[in-house]
Design an enzyme around this catalytic site. Structure first.
Site: not given
Ligand SMILES: [Zn+2]
Length: 126
Positions: A41, A54, A85, A88
Site C-alpha cells: 500500500n 493489490e 476492499c 480491488c
Molecule cells: Zn483495495
C-alpha cells in the site's frame, strides 16, 4: 501449493509507504505464466489518493503485459485476515475473476477464497 506466494506476501509488507495509518499491506500476485509481482500500500497525505497493495501489484503486472492472474496473497499487520476492499475486488475481477485470493496471517495461517465468491456481481460495461 502457494507456500512461496504466501511467504513473499509477508516480505512485501516492507515496501509499504504507510506513514499515516501505520497499517502495512503486502501482496504477491501470481500470473498464469508463473511470474510473481509485488505490491504494497502507498499512502498519500490526501488520504483518498492512497493506493492499495493489490492494485499496485496488478498495475505493475498489467503494464508488463501480464493480464491473467492465478492467485494473489495478501498479508497485513492486522491480527485479523485482511480482505481486499471493494475497489480491488472490482479491479482484479476485470482481469481474472476465477483467481484465488489468499488471506495471510503467517506462513501457516491463511485462508483461500475464489475471487468470484468474494465479488460475485462485478460491474461490466456489457
Ligand atoms: Zn483495495
Amino acid at each position: 501449493m502457494y507456500e512461496k506466494l504466501i511467504s513473499e506476501s509477508l516480505k512485501a509488507k516492507r515496501f509499504s509507504h504507510s506513514p499515516y495509518s501505520k497499517f502495512r499491506v503486502g501482496v504477491a500476485l501470481l500470473t498464469n505464466k508463473g511470474k510473481i509481482y509485488y505490491g504494497a500500500n502507498v499512502e498519500c497525505s490526501s488520504y483518498s489518493l492512497t493506493i492499495c497493495a493489490e492494485r499496485v501489484a496488478a498495475v505493475k503486472a498489467i503494464t508488463d503485459r501480464q493480464k491473467k492472474f492465478k492467485a494473489v496473497a495478501i498479508s497485513s499487520d492486522s491480527s485479523e485476515f485482511a480482505f481486499p476492499c471493494g475497489a480491488c475486488r472490482q479491479f482484479l475481477s476485470e482481469f481474472s475473476d476465477n483467481m484465488d485470493v489468499i488471506l495471510v496471517k503467517s506462513k501457516t495461517k491463511y485462508q483461500i477464497y475464489k475471487l468470484q465468491n468474494l465479488f460475485p456481481h462485478k460491474f461490466k460495461l456489457k
